[in-house]
Motif scaffolding. Structure first.
Motif, mmCIF file in Angstrom:
data_model
loop_
_atom_site.group_PDB
_atom_site.id
_atom_site.type_symbol
_atom_site.label_atom_id
_atom_site.label_comp_id
_atom_site.label_asym_id
_atom_site.label_seq_id
_atom_site.Cartn_x
_atom_site.Cartn_y
_atom_site.Cartn_z
ATOM 1 N N GLY A 185 -77.803 -39.466 86.426
ATOM 2 C CA GLY A 185 -76.885 -39.362 87.473
ATOM 3 C C GLY A 185 -77.306 -39.364 88.991
ATOM 4 N N LEU A 186 -78.406 -40.373 89.349
ATOM 5 C CA LEU A 186 -79.250 -39.870 90.589
ATOM 6 C C LEU A 186 -78.872 -41.975 90.907
ATOM 7 C CD1 LEU A 186 -83.180 -39.258 89.261
ATOM 8 C CD2 LEU A 186 -81.610 -37.967 89.400
ATOM 9 N N SER A 187 -78.817 -41.272 92.084
ATOM 10 C CA SER A 187 -77.845 -42.914 92.765
ATOM 11 C C SER A 187 -79.041 -43.480 93.376
ATOM 12 C CB SER A 187 -76.985 -42.255 93.888
ATOM 13 O OG SER A 187 -77.839 -41.469 94.873
ATOM 14 N N VAL A 188 -79.433 -44.924 92.774
ATOM 15 C CA VAL A 188 -80.035 -45.836 93.168
ATOM 16 C C VAL A 188 -79.933 -46.794 94.879
ATOM 17 C CG1 VAL A 188 -82.196 -47.378 92.355
ATOM 18 C CG2 VAL A 188 -81.120 -45.890 91.142
ATOM 19 N N GLU A 189 -81.424 -46.772 95.285
ATOM 20 C CA GLU A 189 -81.182 -47.594 96.738
ATOM 21 C C GLU A 189 -82.418 -48.467 96.833
ATOM 22 O OE1 GLU A 189 -80.959 -45.115 100.351
ATOM 23 O OE2 GLU A 189 -78.870 -45.048 99.740
ATOM 24 N N CYS A 190 -82.355 -49.758 97.363
ATOM 25 C CA CYS A 190 -83.646 -50.078 97.262
ATOM 26 C C CYS A 190 -83.392 -50.405 98.911
ATOM 27 C CB CYS A 190 -83.178 -51.930 96.466
ATOM 28 S SG CYS A 190 -84.468 -52.548 96.666
ATOM 29 N N ASP A 191 -84.973 -49.858 99.287
ATOM 30 C CA ASP A 191 -84.576 -49.772 101.105
ATOM 31 C C ASP A 191 -85.016 -51.295 101.511
ATOM 32 O OD1 ASP A 191 -88.024 -50.416 101.007
ATOM 33 O OD2 ASP A 191 -87.868 -47.938 101.167
ATOM 34 N N ARG A 192 -85.218 -51.544 102.861
ATOM 35 C CA ARG A 192 -85.700 -52.829 103.096
ATOM 36 C C ARG A 192 -87.143 -53.551 102.795
ATOM 37 N NH1 ARG A 192 -84.619 -51.060 109.114
ATOM 38 N NH2 ARG A 192 -86.914 -52.229 109.759
ATOM 39 N N ASN A 193 -87.759 -52.574 102.569
ATOM 40 C CA ASN A 193 -88.467 -53.161 101.964
ATOM 41 C C ASN A 193 -89.207 -53.244 100.424
ATOM 42 O OD1 ASN A 193 -90.213 -53.897 104.353
ATOM 43 N ND2 ASN A 193 -90.031 -51.680 104.633
ATOM 44 N N GLY A 194 -87.989 -53.064 99.584
ATOM 45 C CA GLY A 194 -88.183 -53.202 98.321
ATOM 46 C C GLY A 194 -88.932 -52.422 97.537
ATOM 47 N N SER A 201 -95.647 -49.060 101.186
ATOM 48 C CA SER A 201 -95.482 -47.848 101.635
ATOM 49 C C SER A 201 -95.889 -48.702 102.983
ATOM 50 C CB SER A 201 -96.555 -47.043 101.059
ATOM 51 O OG SER A 201 -97.629 -47.356 101.240
ATOM 52 N N ARG A 202 -96.937 -49.507 103.080
ATOM 53 C CA ARG A 202 -97.467 -50.325 103.821
ATOM 54 C C ARG A 202 -96.493 -51.044 105.221
ATOM 55 N NH1 ARG A 202 -103.650 -50.899 104.491
ATOM 56 N NH2 ARG A 202 -104.217 -50.569 102.805
ATOM 57 N N LEU A 203 -95.271 -51.363 104.471
ATOM 58 C CA LEU A 203 -94.880 -51.784 105.798
ATOM 59 C C LEU A 203 -93.096 -51.014 105.782
ATOM 60 C CD1 LEU A 203 -93.604 -54.817 103.040
ATOM 61 C CD2 LEU A 203 -94.382 -55.124 105.825
ATOM 62 N N LEU A 204 -92.950 -49.798 105.022
ATOM 63 C CA LEU A 204 -92.457 -49.030 105.774
ATOM 64 C C LEU A 204 -93.233 -48.265 106.728
ATOM 65 C CD1 LEU A 204 -90.565 -46.689 103.144
ATOM 66 C CD2 LEU A 204 -91.770 -45.293 104.817
ATOM 67 N N THR A 205 -94.071 -47.757 106.725
ATOM 68 C CA THR A 205 -95.104 -46.857 108.165
ATOM 69 C C THR A 205 -94.925 -48.066 108.364
ATOM 70 O OG1 THR A 205 -96.992 -47.200 106.265
ATOM 71 C CG2 THR A 205 -95.852 -45.104 106.230
ATOM 72 N N GLY A 206 -94.831 -48.989 108.937
ATOM 73 C CA GLY A 206 -95.882 -50.125 109.990
ATOM 74 C C GLY A 206 -97.283 -50.289 109.855
ATOM 75 N N SER A 231 -97.634 -55.345 110.035
ATOM 76 C CA SER A 231 -96.605 -56.122 110.874
ATOM 77 C C SER A 231 -96.286 -56.872 109.484
ATOM 78 C CB SER A 231 -96.846 -56.756 111.499
ATOM 79 O OG SER A 231 -97.684 -58.127 111.423
ATOM 80 N N ALA A 232 -94.583 -56.579 109.958
ATOM 81 C CA ALA A 232 -93.770 -57.539 108.997
ATOM 82 C C ALA A 232 -93.552 -58.601 108.967
ATOM 83 C CB ALA A 232 -92.102 -57.576 109.724
ATOM 84 N N ASP A 233 -94.052 -59.631 110.234
ATOM 85 C CA ASP A 233 -94.844 -60.391 109.902
ATOM 86 C C ASP A 233 -96.157 -61.073 109.088
ATOM 87 O OD1 ASP A 233 -92.852 -61.785 111.975
ATOM 88 O OD2 ASP A 233 -94.511 -61.950 113.593
ATOM 89 N N ALA A 234 -97.321 -60.453 109.092
ATOM 90 C CA ALA A 234 -98.660 -60.414 108.306
ATOM 91 C C ALA A 234 -97.744 -59.894 107.145
ATOM 92 C CB ALA A 234 -99.200 -59.196 108.430
ATOM 93 N N ALA A 235 -97.046 -59.359 106.302
ATOM 94 C CA ALA A 235 -96.538 -59.425 105.668
ATOM 95 C C ALA A 235 -95.874 -61.042 104.473
ATOM 96 C CB ALA A 235 -95.723 -58.369 105.420
ATOM 97 N N LEU A 236 -95.213 -60.651 105.674
ATOM 98 C CA LEU A 236 -94.294 -61.816 105.404
ATOM 99 C C LEU A 236 -95.015 -63.341 105.065
ATOM 100 C CD1 LEU A 236 -91.575 -61.044 107.105
ATOM 101 C CD2 LEU A 236 -90.826 -61.020 104.927
ATOM 102 N N ARG A 237 -96.177 -63.379 105.546
ATOM 103 C CA ARG A 237 -96.807 -64.736 104.903
ATOM 104 C C ARG A 237 -97.719 -64.049 104.078
ATOM 105 N NH1 ARG A 237 -97.680 -64.697 110.795
ATOM 106 N NH2 ARG A 237 -99.621 -63.417 110.933
ATOM 107 N N LEU A 238 -98.057 -63.453 103.553
ATOM 108 C CA LEU A 238 -99.093 -63.606 102.571
ATOM 109 C C LEU A 238 -98.452 -64.701 101.563
ATOM 110 C CD1 LEU A 238 -99.168 -59.568 102.285
ATOM 111 C CD2 LEU A 238 -101.409 -60.894 103.403
ATOM 112 N N GLY A 251 -89.874 -54.485 107.204
ATOM 113 C CA GLY A 251 -91.048 -53.915 108.570
ATOM 114 C C GLY A 251 -91.033 -52.166 107.883
ATOM 115 N N PRO A 252 -91.291 -52.101 109.807
ATOM 116 C CA PRO A 252 -91.688 -50.795 109.684
ATOM 117 C C PRO A 252 -89.994 -49.764 109.204
ATOM 118 C CG PRO A 252 -92.250 -51.395 111.107
ATOM 119 C CD PRO A 252 -92.003 -52.840 110.687
ATOM 120 N N ASP A 253 -89.462 -48.795 109.013
ATOM 121 C CA ASP A 253 -88.357 -48.334 108.255
ATOM 122 C C ASP A 253 -88.207 -47.184 109.470
ATOM 123 O OD1 ASP A 253 -86.041 -47.540 107.009
ATOM 124 O OD2 ASP A 253 -86.738 -48.300 105.390
#
Ligand code: GLV
Ligand code: MN
Ligand code: MN
Length: 396
Positions: free
Chosen positions: A43-52, A128-133, A136-143, A166-168
């Motif tokens: 009965g837990l409700s699951v969400e996926c955040d912006r960073n997966g 967790s690095r993306l969530l906390t900033g 950076s999103a740019d650096a990560a998306l290029r990996l 990116g940072p959330d």
């Protein structure tokens, strides 16, 4: 109840042994579905955040939640416990709390962080690095992974929007306190005769890429004096890593991945990439070890007529877990031992933002990041009960 046996067949790696489960690959997506189903059954409700990162809420989502969980990905050929034990234990702790008739007095969530090991995109604790900033999103998306698939492409094919990575701040605000249960990656608890302990600190650690280029040529037709062989330089970098870390108390340096290009038995490589993982008690010692290895790399590359470039791919300073929280966790558990660790964790990334604690479960082999990693069922059960008690106290 959920158990590790439920996912024993997912991502088993017949070639390497153990498990190969990497961020957003087919196997990890299957594990995410499994988690979503298990959370749903409760009965837990699951969400996926912006960073997966996946969040399973017991009750309504909200700020300042009590959060527990870990990760489902592994290193290549990793053990069954690093990550999944913390996720399974979190779900089972919910069962234990329910059986006790407990209802959280605060928002409460079980989290699964994405790509903790960095086994696919090279940067550990990516979710967790993306969530906390911390990245950076740019650096990560290029990996990109070893097939050239970028993180941007991987998240898109997992149904996420790369432009929202990116940072959330919203997700971060929701974490009031984070407790991660993990298999111990050493024999500290074995030596102490204790099934469960708490973490005191994490070594400073990071990853550096050494790219050495020389001259590709024929293995038979090229005289030894005519060679500019980057593998010869790479070999000396590996030895320098051993020497440099041995000279600094408590330091560790590892070259666990080395890729020659093009990689043929009868081909002098034109370039070699190798990755250094270096760790020590503090920033200064870690940096000193890396500086020493970098100096040797420049020297041996020049001697071989090669060129080396070094780039830092990720880094995290020493983490000292919140002492007040650690003491109260230990108190709830009747005074369990506190242990430092050389392993990185999402809890370490979050520790710079919110009070964070870790529980360790005894590992009789002391081995981790390898198939021999282990924890006895009774110790895992003790870990679940301990986690439930800690969460009960925090979420009262
Ligand atoms: C993750 O487990 C790490 O310490 O590299
Ligand atoms: Mn690990
Ligand atoms: Mn882990």
């Amino acid at each position: 109840m959920t158990s590790l046996a439920d996912i024993a067949g997912v991502g088993a790696d017949p070639r390497r042994g153990g498990y190969s489960r990497h961020g957003f690959d087919r196997v990890e997506l299957e594990l995410r579905s499994w988690f979503t189903e298990e959370a749903g059954r409760r009965g837990l409700s699951v969400e996926c955040d912006r960073n997966g990162n996946l969040w399973a809420w017991w009750g309504a989502p909200g700020d300042g939640a009590v959060v527990t969980g870990s990760h489902l990905d592994s290193v290549p050929g990793g053990g069954a416990f690093d990550g999944p034990l913390g996720v399974v234990a979190a779900l089972e702790a919910v069962d234990v709390l329910r059986a006790r008739g407990f209802v959280p007095g605060k928002p409460f969530a079980v989290v699964v962080f994405a790509e903790e090991e960095g086994g696919r995109f090279g940067v550990a604790c990516l979710g967790s690095r993306l969530l906390t900033g911390a990245i950076s999103a740019d650096a990560a998306l290029r990996l990109s992974d070893s097939d050239g698939v970028t993180l941007a492409e991987a998240v898109r094919s997992a149904g996420l929007d790369p432009s929202r990575v990116g940072p959330d701040a919203e997700a971060l605000r929701r974490i009031g306190v984070f407790v991660e249960l993990h298999v111990e990656q050493g024999r500290g608890l074995v030596d102490l005769g204790a099934p469960v302990g708490v973490a005191s600190s994490i070594l400073a650690h990071g990853r550096w890429r050494f790219s050495i280029s020389g001259e590709g040529n024929h293995a038979g037709a090229t005289l030894m004096v005519d060679r500019r062989d980057p593998m010869v330089a790479a070999a000396q970098v590996v030895l320098a890593a051993r020497r440099a870390a041995t000279a600094v108390e408590g330091a560790r340096a590892t070259v666990g991945r080395l890729i020659p290009n093009p990689g043929g038995t009868n081909v002098i490589p034109s370039s070699v990439d190798l990755w250094l993982d270096a760790r020590a008690d503090d920033d200064a010692r870690t940096r000193a070890v890396v500086a020493e290895i970098t100096a040797v790399a420049s020297e041996v590359a020049a001697e071989e007529g090669c060129v080396v470039t070094v780039s830092e791919e990720s880094y995290g300073d020493t983490v000292v877990f919140d002492v007040g929280l650690r003491d109260s966790v230990s108190g709830v558990l009747g005074g369990v031992p506190a242990l430092p660790t050389g392993a990185g964790h999402d809890a370490g990334i979050l520790a710079g933002h919110v009070p964070t604690a870790m529980l360790f479960v005894r590992n009789p082999t002391g081995v981790s990041h390898a198939p021999e990693e282990f924890a006895e069922a009774d110790d895992c059960a003790a870990g679940v009960v301990a986690l439930a008690s800690v969460l009960e106290e925090l979420a009262r």
